[in-house]
Scaffold this active site. Structure first.
Site, mmCIF file in Angstrom:
data_model
loop_
_atom_site.group_PDB
_atom_site.id
_atom_site.type_symbol
_atom_site.label_atom_id
_atom_site.label_comp_id
_atom_site.label_asym_id
_atom_site.label_seq_id
_atom_site.Cartn_x
_atom_site.Cartn_y
_atom_site.Cartn_z
ATOM 1 C CE1 TYR A 227 49.986 40.905 38.436
ATOM 2 C CE2 TYR A 227 49.846 39.993 40.567
ATOM 3 C CZ TYR A 227 49.311 40.359 39.311
ATOM 4 O OH TYR A 227 47.998 39.881 39.109
ATOM 5 C CD GLU B 155 47.945 40.589 48.894
ATOM 6 O OE1 GLU B 155 48.856 41.348 48.411
ATOM 7 O OE2 GLU B 155 47.011 39.804 48.223
ATOM 8 N NE ARG C 247 43.585 41.783 49.277
ATOM 9 C CZ ARG C 247 44.081 41.427 47.976
ATOM 10 N NH1 ARG C 247 44.585 42.155 47.387
ATOM 11 N NH2 ARG C 247 43.451 40.017 47.694
ATOM 12 C CG ASP D 55 40.449 38.587 40.742
ATOM 13 O OD1 ASP D 55 39.867 39.159 41.061
ATOM 14 O OD2 ASP D 55 41.733 38.666 41.296
ATOM 15 C CD GLU D 56 43.396 35.272 43.226
ATOM 16 O OE1 GLU D 56 44.412 34.814 43.102
ATOM 17 O OE2 GLU D 56 43.070 36.189 44.147
#
Length: 541
Positions: A406, A458, A148, A314-315
């Protein structure tokens, strides 16, 4: 500096009567077989910081620091013995000796964390005593997302130093995603020629209307990667690469449009994604795609000697597969029930492929959906549940629940936190994190290889922002990963805070732009840039 100021706190530390050991220009270094990496590190890092030569010396000589491997200890265990006229660091293997040297560095005070001598004529000493210590987990890691926002090589090497200073031994390197492909693959050069750069970047959370209207990019050459891996190895850190499949692949599809579902989306018009969230653009389930990524992984295996190779998983939105005649024909051809099983087919293929080459596949907990590949290890990120299910089915697990560790989540609920994301996770919250769920039996708990903190970038545009989010919480996480601590509610956080008062001076010497305990400084704030704060405590799932 005293034994009561160490982080992570050791299992046993006992001061003894006697004068401290003085480290000065006459101090010598004696390195036994198997301790060469620590010998080099002590001369370069400790010798450089204190301005000392640490010349080779004789075993048992007065004024010596001796390094040796003691096979009666576990590989990462160490015993540090400090007497008035000599120091000995014994470890079960080279790694144990190295962790003992890190403890010695802390005992020498903050000056030992600098790059060069600060005070001429200053005397540095360590108290007489013994430290005996060993880690709770074999996997003590941090994941850094460089897709990112790219972190140049020097910044990555710096983070390896920071991990080593906290006795963390796994660096999970997130090097591909929708927003950028960061590793050179020689047989597929467009992955970096095209996929490593985006035209602009969302400034703030994905709901923010703000943009940074300039290109962002960067990648590591294969020689860069070899240097990073070799440097990590010298610090007894394993680098685990992550190459995302089949989702989080928009940068790769932009570089090579045939990788995408071109029967339902114009992949030729695709661009490296400039925003955040979950891209709908996923890999097509074709043999060509499998062969392409086998070629990618062949080069990855050549660069990264890690037993574990992370494949993401993932995702992965299924909308394009549902709409794609080619994907639906593939599901029918393979005899699969649905799109979840199609994703599992991707993962199972590379599980077999990696196993045949002596490696092990690890992926995020979505790889449980549609059936878990036989040899797969699970990174449990959406909570504890994926890890619990995997351990109960006999699969190894790394615990990294987003609700707990996280570090891109905000540390405080104050209005000045820069681009605040999700739940508040304070220093104390991280210190009270327990990686092994109580509902696991002893046999099931043995499948928990360890734990890692994850850092998604991000809203972290540079190294300063990464520092602010990661520290001081990584210090609390490191103690959780290293020590066998009491139950969460019974942990002595006041004692940890007291030790952190000393540790902040070490972080200052290392140049870490951590979040001060009193809150952000003006340079840390990002006024007017949207985050995505979530009120209340996180769910325990």
């Amino acid at each position: 500096m005293t034994f009561e100021q160490l982080i992570p706190a050791p299992a046993r530390a006992e001061a003894t009567q006697g004068s401290p050991f003085v480290v000065d220009a006459a101090t010598t270094l004696v390195a036994g077989p198997g301790t060469e990496s620590t010998e080099r590190w002590l001369r370069a890092t400790l010798g450089g910081a204190l301005g000392l030569p640490l010349r080779p010396g004789a075993e048992g000589a007065a004024g010596s620091v001796s390094l040796r491997v003691d096979g009666s200890l576990e590989p990462e265990a160490y015993r540090l013995t400090i007497e008035s006229d000599r120091v000995e660091i014994a470890g079960g293997a080279g790694a144990g000796v190295f962790w003992g040297a890190q403890t010695l560095r802390q005992l020498l005070g903050p000056d030992a964390f600098r790059r060069a001598r600060l005070r001429l004529g200053a005397e540095h000493s360590v108290p007489a005593g013994t430290v005996e210590d060993a880690p709770r987990f074999g996997w003590r890691g941090m994941m850094l997302d460089v897709s990112r926002h790219f972190m140049p090589k020097d910044g990555v090497l710096r983070y390896l130093d920071l991990l080593a200073a906290h006795k963390l031994n796994v660096f999970h390197f997130h090097i591909t995603d929708d927003q950028g492909w960061r590793v050179e693959i020689k047989r597929h050069p467009r992955l970096t020629e095209v996929g490593s750069s985006r035209a602009r970047t969302r400034w703030g959370h994905r709901a923010s209307p703000l943009w940074l209207e300039h290109p962002h990019g960067g990648y590591y050459t294969q020689d860069d990667i070899r240097e990073i891996v070799a440097y990590a190895d010298s610090l007894h850190i394993t680098v685990v690469p992550e190459v995302d499949i089949p989702g989080h692949s928009q940068a790769a599809i932009t570089a090579y449009p045939h990788l995408g579902n071109s029967d339902v989306v114009d992949t030729e018009a695709m661009r490296v994604w400039d925003s955040w969230g979950v891209s709908p653009n996923v890999l097509a389930p074709t043999e060509d795609v499998l062969r392409f990524y086998e070629g990618v992984f062949e080069e990855i295996l050549d660069l990264f000697p890690s037993t574990f190779i992370h494949v993401g998983g993932d995702e992965c939105p299924k909308d394009q597969w549902k709409a794609s005649p080619a994907a639906q024909a593939r599901i029918k051809e393979l005899g699969l029930a649905d799109e979840d099983e199609l994703q599992s087919w991707f993962i199972r293929h590379f599980d077999r492929w990696l196993t045949a080459r002596g490696r092990r596949l690890i992926g995020w907990d979505e790889i449980l959906e549609g059936g878990l590949a036989e040899g797969a290890t699970v990174s449990s990120w959406r909570g504890y549940r994926g890890g619990i299910d995997a351990a109960r089915s006999g699969h190894d697990v790394v615990m990294c629940p987003e609700q707990q560790v996280y570090l891109n989540f905000r540390e405080d609920g104050g209005p000045d936190e820069p681009m605040p994301i999700a739940f508040v996770r304070t220093l104390e919250d991280v210190y009270r994190f327990e990686p092994v769920p109580a509902e696991l039996t002893e046999e099931e708990a043995a499948h928990v290889l360890g734990t890692q903190a994850n850092v998604w970038t991000e809203v972290m545009e540079n190294q300063q922002r990464v520092d602010y989010q990661v520290f001081p919480r990584l210090a609390a996480f490191a103690e959780v990963a290293w020590r066998e601590l009491p139950a969460s509610a019974e942990r002595d956080f006041a004692d940890f805070e007291r030790r952190m008062a000393t540790h902040y001076a070490r972080l200052d010497a290392l140049g870490v732009d951590y979040r001060p305990p009193t809150g952000p400084l003006p340079r840390h704030t990002r006024p007017g840039v949207l985050g995505r704060p979530i009120d209340g405590p996180p769910p325990n799932v």
